[in-house]
Design an enzyme around this catalytic site. Structure first.
Site, PDB file in Angstrom:
ATOM      1  N   GLY A 250       0.811  -1.212   0.000  1.00  0.00           N
ATOM      2  CA  GLY A 250       0.000   0.000   0.000  1.00  0.00           C
ATOM      3  C   GLY A 250       0.842   1.260   0.000  1.00  0.00           C
ATOM      4  O   GLY A 250       0.514   2.245  -0.673  1.00  0.00           O
ATOM      5  N   ASP A 251       1.944   1.235   0.750  1.00  0.00           N
ATOM      6  CA  ASP A 251       2.860   2.386   0.776  1.00  0.00           C
ATOM      7  C   ASP A 251       3.480   2.599  -0.598  1.00  0.00           C
ATOM      8  O   ASP A 251       3.680   3.739  -1.037  1.00  0.00           O
ATOM      9  CB  ASP A 251       3.964   2.160   1.810  1.00  0.00           C
TER      10      ASP A 251
END
Length: 299
Positions: A250-251
């Protein structure tokens, strides 16, 4: 300049073994260490994409020194507030046929250290980007994201917030440039279960109505959906590959989107974000430029 904030950085110690047997001595077949924390992950992937950033946050002890030195060796500007006591976390990630994580608690952050961080944030200039990502340590006020965005609200700073529930909802009034909940988190914020693309788009627009400019919804195996600040909806399919790692995907998507949105092309930003997230999911560590480019060409 892009700035990332990681309140509770960590050294991620990743071990693989055939089977984890509790109560017995287990031996790893593979082990590696990474410098972790959501903001740090974003800085590392931005660096792969040729975007320089300054990593802010708090570090402590010998593990904190290792994190700072490791990031600087990668070419990332590490400008952390050094805490006088404690040690930065070591998180253990055990990978067998499933993933087991043991995350450390991290050092105590006092008022003086928080004031020092605010001093660094006060140096941001119009046109800079600030990325806030991750949970809040117990020693910090629960509304710390809100305090930061309020402090910066009088300046033309592009803010990105990757958080969940009230932590995210409470900052929407400051009109962040980008937020990135997943479809389950989106449903939780409104107390509903979302099962279709149309439903996800409907509630993404509700977040936009509350102030967010761009709302990026990750949908795991169903790809990602973006409602951009121009009112357009974009949908990206999922990259194809073998998932090896869920940490930092997600990052990486946030980093890819931020890098891709530099020219205002949100369709491309979504594709680059999707490719970056997939590149991390299909790797043992975070995405590399080569893997991101490879996947981008398939979208």
């Amino acid at each position: 300049m892009v700035y990332t904030v990681t309140f509770n950085p960590a050294i991620d110690y990743v071990v693989r073994m055939e089977k984890l047997k509790t109560g017995e001595v287990n031996r790893a077949s593979y082990e590696e260490m990474f410098f972790g924390g959501k903001g740090i992950n974003v800085s590392i992937v931005l660096n792969e994409l040729g975007i320089k950033s300054k990593a802010l946050g708090f570090t402590a002890g010998f593990t904190g020194e290792a994190i700072e030195n490791g990031l600087m060796a990668m070419g990332i500007d590490a400008d952390f507030v050094r805490l006088e006591k404690g040690n930065s976390r070591i998180n253990v990630k055990i990978k067998t046929n499933e993933e087991t994580e043991i995350n450390g608690q991290g050092p105590h952050i006092d008022e003086n250290a928080l004031a020092a961080l605010f001093g660094k944030l006060d140096k941001l200039k119009d046109g800079d980007t600030l990325i806030l990502a991750g949970s809040i340590p117990n020693s910090l006020p629960s509304d710390i994201y809100e305090k930061i965005l309020q402090r910066l609200s009088c300046r033309n700073i592009m803010t990105v917030v990757d958080a969940t529930k009230d932590l995210l909802l409470n900052v929407l009034k400051y009109e962040p440039f980008l937020i990135k909940p997943n479809n389950h988190e989106l449903g939780e914020m409104f107390g509903v279960k979302l099962t279709t693309i149309d439903e996800i788009e409907k509630y993404a627009r509700k977040l936009q109505e509350k102030g967010a400019k761009n709302v990026l919804i990750s949908m795991a195996g169903d790809g990602a959906l973006l409602v951009d600040e121009n009112g357009e909806t974009h949908i990206s399919g999922v990259c194809k590959g073998t998932v090896k790692n869920s940490v930092g995907a997600g990052d990486s998507m946030v980093a890819g989107f931020v890098a891709g949105s530099a020219e205002g092309d949100y369709e491309y930003a979504l594709k680059l974000g999707t490719a970056a997230g997939g590149a991390t999911a299909f790797s043992d560590g975070l995405a590399t430029k080569e893997k991101i480019t490879e996947l981008l060409n398939t979208l």
